[in-house]
Every structure is written in C-alpha cells, then in structure tokens.
Design an enzyme around this catalytic site. Structure first.
Site, PDB file in Angstrom:
ATOM      1  N   ARG A  84     -37.948  38.817 -34.901  1.00 45.72           N
ATOM      2  CA  ARG A  84     -38.319  37.715 -35.778  1.00 45.72           C
ATOM      3  C   ARG A  84     -37.548  36.471 -35.355  1.00 45.72           C
ATOM      4  NH1 ARG A  84     -36.491  36.349 -41.843  1.00 45.72           N
ATOM      5  NH2 ARG A  84     -37.674  34.418 -41.898  1.00 45.72           N
ATOM      6  N   HIS A 129     -38.283  27.505 -40.644  1.00 44.14           N
ATOM      7  CA  HIS A 129     -36.982  28.018 -41.079  1.00 44.14           C
ATOM      8  C   HIS A 129     -36.042  26.813 -41.242  1.00 44.14           C
ATOM      9  CE1 HIS A 129     -34.561  31.968 -41.218  1.00 44.14           C
ATOM     10  NE2 HIS A 129     -33.704  31.033 -41.586  1.00 44.14           N
ATOM     11  N   GLU A 174     -37.659  31.645 -47.173  1.00 49.03           N
ATOM     12  CA  GLU A 174     -36.846  31.462 -48.373  1.00 49.03           C
ATOM     13  C   GLU A 174     -36.994  30.097 -49.043  1.00 49.03           C
ATOM     14  OE1 GLU A 174     -32.773  32.210 -47.371  1.00 49.03           O
ATOM     15  OE2 GLU A 174     -33.107  34.339 -47.007  1.00 49.03           O
ATOM     16  N   ASN A 314     -36.060  38.979 -48.224  1.00 45.42           N
ATOM     17  CA  ASN A 314     -34.717  38.934 -47.654  1.00 45.42           C
ATOM     18  C   ASN A 314     -33.747  39.312 -48.752  1.00 45.42           C
ATOM     19  OD1 ASN A 314     -35.910  37.900 -45.398  1.00 45.42           O
ATOM     20  ND2 ASN A 314     -35.007  35.859 -45.545  1.00 45.42           N
ATOM     21  N   TYR A 316     -29.557  40.393 -49.666  1.00 41.81           N
ATOM     22  CA  TYR A 316     -28.175  40.546 -49.217  1.00 41.81           C
ATOM     23  C   TYR A 316     -27.223  41.060 -50.293  1.00 41.81           C
ATOM     24  CZ  TYR A 316     -29.401  37.851 -45.029  1.00 41.81           C
ATOM     25  OH  TYR A 316     -29.961  37.417 -43.857  1.00 41.81           O
ATOM     26  N   GLU A 386     -34.974  40.311 -43.814  1.00 42.43           N
ATOM     27  CA  GLU A 386     -33.563  40.054 -43.471  1.00 42.43           C
ATOM     28  C   GLU A 386     -32.674  40.922 -44.345  1.00 42.43           C
ATOM     29  OE1 GLU A 386     -32.057  36.001 -43.722  1.00 42.43           O
ATOM     30  OE2 GLU A 386     -33.859  35.240 -42.719  1.00 42.43           O
TER      31      GLU A 386
HETATM   32  C1  PNW Z   1     -30.586  33.343 -45.204  1.00 41.99           C
HETATM   33  N1  PNW Z   1     -26.749  31.893 -50.200  1.00 41.99           N
HETATM   34  O1  PNW Z   1     -29.952  32.248 -45.761  1.00 41.99           O
HETATM   35  C2  PNW Z   1     -31.346  32.710 -44.071  1.00 41.99           C
HETATM   36  O2  PNW Z   1     -32.680  33.089 -43.980  1.00 41.99           O
HETATM   37  C3  PNW Z   1     -30.643  32.782 -42.749  1.00 41.99           C
HETATM   38  O3  PNW Z   1     -30.977  31.647 -42.024  1.00 41.99           O
HETATM   39  C4  PNW Z   1     -29.147  32.947 -42.955  1.00 41.99           C
HETATM   40  O4  PNW Z   1     -28.417  32.837 -41.780  1.00 41.99           O
HETATM   41  C5  PNW Z   1     -28.921  34.276 -43.655  1.00 41.99           C
HETATM   42  O5  PNW Z   1     -29.629  34.320 -44.874  1.00 41.99           O
HETATM   43  C6  PNW Z   1     -27.468  34.593 -43.935  1.00 41.99           C
HETATM   44  O6  PNW Z   1     -26.916  33.651 -44.798  1.00 41.99           O
HETATM   45  C7  PNW Z   1     -29.159  32.252 -46.872  1.00 41.99           C
HETATM   46  O7  PNW Z   1     -25.757  31.152 -50.116  1.00 41.99           O
HETATM   47  C8  PNW Z   1     -28.132  31.338 -46.886  1.00 41.99           C
HETATM   48  O8  PNW Z   1     -27.031  32.499 -51.238  1.00 41.99           O
HETATM   49  C9  PNW Z   1     -27.337  31.215 -47.989  1.00 41.99           C
HETATM   50  C10 PNW Z   1     -27.582  32.022 -49.088  1.00 41.99           C
HETATM   51  C11 PNW Z   1     -28.595  32.953 -49.080  1.00 41.99           C
HETATM   52  C12 PNW Z   1     -29.392  33.065 -47.951  1.00 41.99           C
END
Ligand code: PNW
Length: 490
Positions: A84, A129, A174, A314, A316, A386
């Site tokens: 991707r 992006h 996002e 995505n 995390y 992601e």
């Molecule tokens: C995503 N937060 O971004 C993006 O899709 C990527 O470009 C990035 O590198 C990756 O996650 C890791 O951070 C985010 O602060 C950036 O909550 C910041 C946040 C969440 C997602």
C-alpha cells in the site's frame, strides 16, 4: 466477546492477504524535483518548523523517489501479497488541475507499479494521503465545496493512467485524522485552527469527494478493470471508565467512526442522528444562531450512501471514556477530549506507553472495534489497512513483535469467535519515515532507515523477519525471535 484465546486456531483463513504500507509525503522526498509543485505538507513543514519535532520535514525523507527499486526489493523480501503506497497529487498534477500532467510524476508511479507487479506484488494505491497541492489550499482546500470536483478530476486522471494495473484503490486516508488534526488544533497541515467550522466542512467534503470518485470508478472504469475502491477510516477503540456510562462511549464512537462512516456504510445514509443533535446543541451553547455542523441534502445523502466495495480500517490504540465534569480543561479531538461533546478521554493504567505520546497498547481494542463496525454496518468485507507500533529505534524490537502478534491474535479471534469477515492485514510501516508532527523521532518501520546515510540505508529489524515467517506459514504458529541486546557497534 470471549477471551478463550487458548482455543484459537493459529492459521489464517485461506485467501487472507498480508501487506505493508507507506505514503508519498512520508517516504518520497524529492519535494521540488522536476515540475512537482508544493504540497500543504511541504508548505507547513517549511513555514512552521516549530510545530514539528526536531523542525523536521519530508524534503528528502527516505528518498524513495530515487530508491524505489530497493523499496520493491524490501517488500519482496517480506513476502507480502500487496504494497500500500500513495500517489502525490502535486507530483502528478502540479497545477492541482488536469490541464497539465507531469511526465516525470507519471513515470515514477508507472515504474513503481510495474516493478511490484513483476515480483507478483499487488499495488494497493491510496489516492490521497494528506499532501494536497498548496495551490488548492490557497483556494480554500478541503473547506471549499469545489474541492470535491477537483478531487474528481484527479481521480479520473489516476484511474485513466493506472487503472489497468491497480485493482484496489483507497480514495482518502483517514479523513478523521486529517480533518480533526488539521482544523481542531492545527497540529497537521494546513495548520488552521477552526474547530467550530473548518473541521466540519472538511468532514463533509472529504466524504463527498470520496463518493464522487467511487461513482466515477463504478460508472466508467469498473466494467473495464474490475477493481475495488473504498476509503480508509481511522479509529480509536473507546472503553467506558465506569459501567453504566456506555452511552457516552457510544457517542464517542459516533463522533469518530460514525461521523466518517455512517453516510457511506449505513443502510439509511446521512449523519448519525445522535451527532446531529449533540452538535446542534453545542452550536447553540457557543452562541451560533444555527448548527455549524453542515446539513446534507437528499441528493448528497444518496450520492454518498453505499459508495464502498469494502471497509478499510486503520487501528492503533484505545481510550477510556467518561462524561466530563464541570470546569475540566480539554485537549483536542481525536487524540484528546472532545470539547464539543463533553467527552473526557484517558488511558488505562495497565496499557503500556510507547514512543508516540498518543499511543497506548491495548490489543483487544482492534477486535472490539471490528465487532462494533459489523454491528452498525453489517458483515462487510473488512481490511485492516494500517496497524503497527512506534518505537524509538533499534534493530531488536521485541515490543513491536509482541504488538503485531497480539493484534493478529485478536483479529483471528474476531474471525473465528465473532464471525467478522476480515480478509487482509497491513503493517504500518514498511520502513521508518516522516511521522508527521513527530518528525523522525518515532519509528514505525519493519525496516530501519539510517537518515544520516546519503543512500538512506534500510536494514530489516527483527520484526521484519518475524512478519515474513508469519506470512510464509500463513499462521501465527511461528517462533518469536529471542531478544538479544543490540551490539554496541556494528
Ligand atoms: C496514521 N493520532 O496517522 C497515518 O495513516 C500514517 O500516515 C501514520 O504514519 C500512522 O497512522 C502512524 O501514526 C495517524 O495522533 C497519525 O491519533 C496520528 C494519529 C493517528 C493516526
């Protein structure tokens, strides 16, 4: 949701796909090569170095514009099914408009796509992006309703150039993170602080732009190319601090997952009604004569509804949620609290901290989020676009390996115990890169990048070897590497 983890079958369903991800501004560099024009991230990092850790920028980044062959080789070494990456709008269309296509920009992505296909790796292409042409920002960017047509022209260009070889498209990465972090506290480009107006305009226009691009593909390209297209949504999982407070947790979900999914994925379409009511009340409290949250016409609701071929998520990290008490200070949504909705966010003390300040480890969140999405929008085809772990460096990365293992285990549980149709998983990221406001400080890479070497030397971490073994075995039943302390010099 049960926790009978000991009964999990460690193999992935047949046909389950693995991938790895990056994005143009974060890896390409070559910011002013040839006829490429400035993006909002070039502009933001050059004019607001104080808002980025180490005053960093993506001028060179991983220099993937030059080292794309090495990137393909790395993707191949991992043995993933797909890569991707994203196309830079100002590299391909320097004016922002389709009156002029950059020959060098066009050839760069041709080489990347053809090089991947030659190794049997599918390109999964993100069209946007976050690197809007600065010229379009000067015309209002994502707050100008015309941006939906500018994006449509861009979409027609990329489908025409690459649609014969790219079979999976992501329109926008996002919209939640890009709209809220750009306009609530200005921590991302274009860095405009307009939480009561700008954020919501961006919210509406990103979804409309996506919908127009999806319909274009559906009407004019699908019959020739037989591909799939959707957007990617980011979400935190929200846990109630106290039982009995599930209502505020649900409001938090609707304010992120819902506000960016409901118009597209729900059966009835349009905004989630709880959000329309809550934000109308909030506008009133702020002294506005009517709601600042933009309404949708019947045509707009119909235009957006059903414009997906899969649900890409995505994911995390998680937050705990409770209703705020009077007089509390608020941070900025989505990382911190939602001032609009009196939602107070925190992290559970048992969730491990990471190198990124916004990121705590809670693997069960990904499974619960999938179950939430299935409950609200049906058992769609789900893709994890992601998931990954931020460290502060080092080639031996047991924390990242544990994170990948634990999240994949939760995905297996979602598939086997909850019956959620998850079909693919993507690690963020192929290699260390420009991590937005964190600069080069936090490292998400399966490959380490030496940003001091002229060739931006890439070296696989232990996690890269681990991921390769998982993919090869098509199973989590592989040994995890033993942790060895990093040698003091190489
Ligand atoms: C995503 N937060 O971004 C993006 O899709 C990527 O470009 C990035 O590198 C990756 O996650 C890791 O951070 C985010 O602060 C950036 O909550 C910041 C946040 C969440 C997602």
């Amino acid at each position: 949701v049960t926790t009978a983890w000991c009964f999990v079958d460690l193999s992935f369903p047949p046909g389950f796909k693995f991938g790895v991800a990056s994005s143009a501004y974060q890896v390409e560099g070559a910011w002013n090569i040839s006829d490429k024009s400035e993006s909002i991230w070039d502009h933001f990092s050059h004019t607001h170095p104080e808002r980025i850790a180490g005053a960093a920028h993506g001028d060179v980044a991983c220099d993937s514009y030059r080292h794309w062959k090495r990137d393909i080789q790395m993707v191949h070494e991992l043995g993933v099914h797909f890569y991707r990456f994203s196309i830079s709008w100002p590299r391909l269309m320097p004016t922002g408009f389709p009156n002029y296509i950059s020959e060098d920009g066009k050839q760069y992505y041709n080489k990347l796509i053809d090089g991947l296909l030659a190794k049997g790796i599918q390109p999964l292409v993100t069209m946007y992006h976050w690197d809007l042409p600065q010229r379009l920002q000067e015309l209002g960017g994502w707050t100008n309703p015309l941006v939906t047509d500018w994006f449509l022209d861009y979409a027609r260009t990329v489908f025409s150039l690459y649609g014969d070889r790219v079979k999976t498209w992501i329109t926008i990465n996002e919209p939640l993170v890009m709209c809220e972090m750009s306009y609530n506290d200005g921590s991302m480009a274009p860095g405009i602080i307009s939480p009561e107006v700008g954020t919501y305009l961006c919210n509406k226009h990103t979804l409309l732009a996506h919908a127009k691009a999806w319909r274009l593909y559906d009407n004019e390209f699908r019959h020739k190319y037989h591909g799939e297209i959707s957007l990617v949504n980011h979400m935190f999982w929200y846990e109630a601090v106290m039982s009995g407070e599930e209502e505020i947790t649900e409001l938090a979900q609707e304010n992120s997952a819902g506000r960016y999914s409901h118009p597209i994925f729900s059966k009835e379409g349009g905004w989630p009604s709880s959000i329309v009511d809550a934000l109308a009340l909030n506008s009133k409290r702020q002294g506005y004569p009517k709601s600042n949250f933009p309404s949708l016409t019947k045509e707009e609701i119909e235009l957006m509804k059903g414009t997906y071929d899969f649900y890409a998520m995505n994911h995390y990290t998680s937050r705990q949620v409770r209703k705020s008490k009077g007089g509390e200070k608020f941070g900025s949504w989505p990382i911190n609290d939602g001032p609009d909705l009196d939602i107070k966010l925190s992290a559970h003390h048992s969730w491990a901290r990471t190198a990124a300040s916004w990121f705590y480890v809670n693997p069960p969140g990904i499974r619960k989020q999938l179950v939430w999405l299935r409950k609200h929008y049906g058992n769609l085809k789900f893709i994890i676009a992601e998931n990954g772990y931020p460290s502060s460096g080092g080639k031996h990365d047991p924390d990242r390996i544990a994170y990948l293992h634990d999240n994949l285990e939760q995905i297996l549980l979602a598939i086997q115990e909850d019956g959620v149709n998850v079909t693919a998983y993507t690690v963020w990221s192929l290699m260390d890169n420009f991590e937005w406001m964190d600069g080069y400080k936090t490292k998400f890479g399966l490959f380490e990048v030496d940003f001091n070497s002229p060739e931006r030397k890439r070296t696989p971490r232990a996690s890269a070897h681990y991921y390769r073994k998982v993919i090869k075995a098509h199973s989590l039943d592989v040994p995890r590497p033993h942790y060895r302390p990093e040698p003091s010099s190489s």
